[in-house]
Each structure stands twice: as C-alpha cells, then as structure tokens.
Scaffold this motif. Structure first.
Motif, PDB file in Angstrom:
ATOM      1  N   PHE A   1       0.914  -1.316   0.014  1.00  0.00           N
ATOM      2  CA  PHE A   1      -0.034  -0.061   0.113  1.00  0.00           C
ATOM      3  C   PHE A   1       1.026   1.082   0.033  1.00  0.00           C
ATOM      4  O   PHE A   1       1.138   1.625   1.140  1.00  0.00           O
ATOM      5  CB  PHE A   1      -0.847   0.203   1.190  1.00  0.00           C
ATOM      6  CG  PHE A   1      -1.855  -1.088   1.262  1.00  0.00           C
ATOM      7  CD1 PHE A   1      -2.911  -1.132   0.541  1.00  0.00           C
ATOM      8  CD2 PHE A   1      -1.571  -2.256   2.068  1.00  0.00           C
ATOM      9  CE1 PHE A   1      -4.013  -2.183   0.705  1.00  0.00           C
ATOM     10  CE2 PHE A   1      -2.487  -3.295   2.238  1.00  0.00           C
ATOM     11  CZ  PHE A   1      -3.662  -3.402   1.387  1.00  0.00           C
ATOM     12  N   PRO A   2       1.271   1.846  -1.064  1.00  0.00           N
ATOM     13  CA  PRO A   2       2.141   2.750  -1.031  1.00  0.00           C
ATOM     14  C   PRO A   2       1.784   4.160  -0.506  1.00  0.00           C
ATOM     15  O   PRO A   2       2.512   4.901   0.057  1.00  0.00           O
ATOM     16  CB  PRO A   2       2.409   3.077  -2.616  1.00  0.00           C
ATOM     17  CG  PRO A   2       1.808   2.072  -3.537  1.00  0.00           C
ATOM     18  CD  PRO A   2       0.664   1.311  -2.408  1.00  0.00           C
ATOM     19  N   GLN A   3       0.177   4.210  -0.498  1.00  0.00           N
ATOM     20  CA  GLN A   3      -0.111   5.796   0.101  1.00  0.00           C
ATOM     21  C   GLN A   3      -0.421   5.308   1.561  1.00  0.00           C
ATOM     22  O   GLN A   3       0.114   6.101   2.364  1.00  0.00           O
ATOM     23  CB  GLN A   3      -1.430   6.030  -0.717  1.00  0.00           C
ATOM     24  CG  GLN A   3      -1.823   7.513  -0.302  1.00  0.00           C
ATOM     25  CD  GLN A   3      -0.662   8.571  -0.305  1.00  0.00           C
ATOM     26  OE1 GLN A   3      -0.053   8.630  -1.563  1.00  0.00           O
ATOM     27  NE2 GLN A   3      -0.612   9.251   0.482  1.00  0.00           N
ATOM     28  N   GLY A   4      -1.182   4.463   1.899  1.00  0.00           N
ATOM     29  CA  GLY A   4      -1.603   4.248   3.328  1.00  0.00           C
ATOM     30  C   GLY A   4      -2.815   3.546   3.605  1.00  0.00           C
ATOM     31  O   GLY A   4      -3.442   2.860   2.525  1.00  0.00           O
ATOM     32  N   ILE A   5      -3.117   3.106   4.740  1.00  0.00           N
ATOM     33  CA  ILE A   5      -4.227   2.516   5.265  1.00  0.00           C
ATOM     34  C   ILE A   5      -4.777   3.230   6.459  1.00  0.00           C
ATOM     35  O   ILE A   5      -4.207   3.805   7.325  1.00  0.00           O
ATOM     36  CB  ILE A   5      -3.943   1.306   5.507  1.00  0.00           C
ATOM     37  CG1 ILE A   5      -3.146   0.248   4.553  1.00  0.00           C
ATOM     38  CG2 ILE A   5      -4.982   0.407   6.028  1.00  0.00           C
ATOM     39  CD1 ILE A   5      -2.459  -1.095   4.942  1.00  0.00           C
ATOM     40  N   VAL A   6      -6.336   3.336   6.229  1.00  0.00           N
ATOM     41  CA  VAL A   6      -6.934   3.981   7.346  1.00  0.00           C
ATOM     42  C   VAL A   6      -7.998   2.736   7.746  1.00  0.00           C
ATOM     43  O   VAL A   6      -8.896   2.393   6.970  1.00  0.00           O
ATOM     44  CB  VAL A   6      -7.882   4.988   6.835  1.00  0.00           C
ATOM     45  CG1 VAL A   6      -8.732   5.680   7.905  1.00  0.00           C
ATOM     46  CG2 VAL A   6      -6.933   6.131   6.408  1.00  0.00           C
ATOM     47  N   ILE A   7      -7.948   2.419   9.042  1.00  0.00           N
ATOM     48  CA  ILE A   7      -8.939   1.638   9.449  1.00  0.00           C
ATOM     49  C   ILE A   7      -9.709   2.241  10.619  1.00  0.00           C
ATOM     50  O   ILE A   7      -9.251   2.839  11.446  1.00  0.00           O
ATOM     51  CB  ILE A   7      -8.148   0.340  10.466  1.00  0.00           C
ATOM     52  CG1 ILE A   7      -7.215  -0.252   9.343  1.00  0.00           C
ATOM     53  CG2 ILE A   7      -8.896  -0.613  11.005  1.00  0.00           C
ATOM     54  CD1 ILE A   7      -6.197  -1.437  10.006  1.00  0.00           C
ATOM     55  N   GLY A   8     -11.079   2.228  10.256  1.00  0.00           N
ATOM     56  CA  GLY A   8     -11.895   2.949  10.960  1.00  0.00           C
ATOM     57  C   GLY A   8     -12.517   4.163  10.075  1.00  0.00           C
ATOM     58  O   GLY A   8     -12.925   3.987   9.070  1.00  0.00           O
TER      59      GLY A   8
ATOM     60  N   ALA B   1      -3.460   4.844   9.837  1.00  0.00           N
ATOM     61  CA  ALA B   1      -4.197   5.303  10.763  1.00  0.00           C
ATOM     62  C   ALA B   1      -5.491   4.265  11.432  1.00  0.00           C
ATOM     63  O   ALA B   1      -6.001   3.538  10.517  1.00  0.00           O
ATOM     64  CB  ALA B   1      -4.898   6.513  10.268  1.00  0.00           C
ATOM     65  N   VAL B   2      -5.756   4.270  12.617  1.00  0.00           N
ATOM     66  CA  VAL B   2      -6.526   3.409  13.284  1.00  0.00           C
ATOM     67  C   VAL B   2      -7.376   4.031  14.119  1.00  0.00           C
ATOM     68  O   VAL B   2      -6.643   4.685  15.254  1.00  0.00           O
ATOM     69  CB  VAL B   2      -6.016   2.188  13.864  1.00  0.00           C
ATOM     70  CG1 VAL B   2      -6.993   1.265  14.568  1.00  0.00           C
ATOM     71  CG2 VAL B   2      -5.014   1.219  12.940  1.00  0.00           C
ATOM     72  N   GLY B   3      -8.579   4.431  14.173  1.00  0.00           N
ATOM     73  CA  GLY B   3      -9.580   4.802  15.012  1.00  0.00           C
ATOM     74  C   GLY B   3     -10.865   5.278  14.346  1.00  0.00           C
ATOM     75  O   GLY B   3     -10.907   5.291  13.181  1.00  0.00           O
TER      76      GLY B   3
ATOM     77  N   PHE C   1      -2.856   5.986  16.222  1.00  0.00           N
ATOM     78  CA  PHE C   1      -3.795   4.952  16.753  1.00  0.00           C
ATOM     79  C   PHE C   1      -4.460   5.847  17.961  1.00  0.00           C
ATOM     80  O   PHE C   1      -3.906   6.704  18.250  1.00  0.00           O
ATOM     81  CB  PHE C   1      -3.230   3.854  17.478  1.00  0.00           C
ATOM     82  CG  PHE C   1      -2.530   2.790  16.297  1.00  0.00           C
ATOM     83  CD1 PHE C   1      -2.630   3.003  15.087  1.00  0.00           C
ATOM     84  CD2 PHE C   1      -2.190   1.589  16.968  1.00  0.00           C
ATOM     85  CE1 PHE C   1      -2.064   2.133  14.226  1.00  0.00           C
ATOM     86  CE2 PHE C   1      -1.709   0.634  16.132  1.00  0.00           C
ATOM     87  CZ  PHE C   1      -1.311   0.999  14.701  1.00  0.00           C
ATOM     88  N   GLY C   2      -5.554   5.452  18.510  1.00  0.00           N
ATOM     89  CA  GLY C   2      -6.000   6.088  19.750  1.00  0.00           C
ATOM     90  C   GLY C   2      -7.176   7.096  19.355  1.00  0.00           C
ATOM     91  O   GLY C   2      -7.885   6.579  18.223  1.00  0.00           O
TER      92      GLY C   2
END
Length: 148
Positions: free
Chosen positions: A21-28, A42-44, A64-65
């Motif tokens: 994933f060259p750009q990124g991942i957002v979970i949430g 990013a997770v949240g 996170f958080g």
C-alpha cells in the motif's frame, strides 16, 4: 481474480501473499481535516464530541488512539488522546495531551508532558518537560530537564 475469499463465517480472508500500500491504510473512520502522508497507517474512530480523528500526516507515520497526530517523518502515536508527535522519528505511547516535538524524542504517557529536546524522553507524570538534548524526566509533576 480477487486476493480475498469469504470464509464459512462470512469474513473476508486475504490470500497468503504480501500486499503493498504505497499511500497508506485507514482502519475506522477517515478524518477529513487530515492531509495524510505517504506510507501511513491510521486506526480509530472520529471523536463523538469534537469530530476529530487520528492524523498521520508525516511520511511513514502511524496514529492510533483518539484524535492523535503524527506529523513528523516516521513518527508514531500509538494510543491515548490528543497527543502529538511532530519531531522526526518521535513517539508518544499514550496518555493525554502529550507532545514529542524533538527529533528522536519520546513521551511514554501521563498528561501534558513534552519531549522537546533531541533524543529527549518523558516517561510519565503531569506537565513535565525534557527540553535539553539527551535529557530525561522519569515522572512526577512540573519537572524540567533542560541540560544535556
């Protein structure tokens, strides 16, 4: 073909392969006021009261958080809320309102602590500041380490 299959319980399962994933991942939830960096995680969820979310805006950063910001290159905030890691390669592990602004600085927890010096650290407590290069505060309240 898809790299995912649905198992008997309805969960999507990835193939046993590497994913890039060259750009990124957002979970949430995505935080619209964040300019996400490259290769970030990013997770949240968004805060119910303020609407703020986690923002890994530094390249190679992690947030996170709740309502945390990792704006330094390769910086991390791994828990707590309203924490900021703005120094390159800096970290905040948790707590509330903590800041790691110096390069290679760290704040482990507590509230309103600041690691401002290069390679400085604060391990906890309340309103402590490590502003000198290679300085450290281990805890307590309103302590300062300004020398090298």
């Amino acid at each position: 073909p898809s790299p995912f299959t649905k198992d008997a319980k309805g969960w999507w399962v990835a193939d046993a392969d590497m994913f890039r994933f060259p750009q990124g991942i957002v979970i949430g939830e995505r935080y619209d006021n964040c300019t996400y960096g490259e290769a970030v995680l990013a997770v949240g969820l968004l805060d119910e009261n303020s609407g703020q979310g986690n923002c890994p805006s530094g390249d190679g950063s992690v947030a996170f958080g709740a309502a945390n910001t990792a704006s330094g290159k390769h910086s991390t905030v791994t828990g707590g809320s309203i924490n900021h890691a703005s120094g390159d390669v800096s970290s905040v592990s948790g707590g509330y309102g903590n800041k790691a602004t110096g390069q290679d600085s760290s704040v482990s927890g507590g509230v309103y602590n600041t690691g401002a010096g290069q390679r400085s650290s604060v391990t906890g407590g309340d309103s402590n500041q490590a502003s000198g290069q290679d300085s450290s505060v281990s805890g307590g309240a309103y302590n300062a380490a300004s020398g090298t």
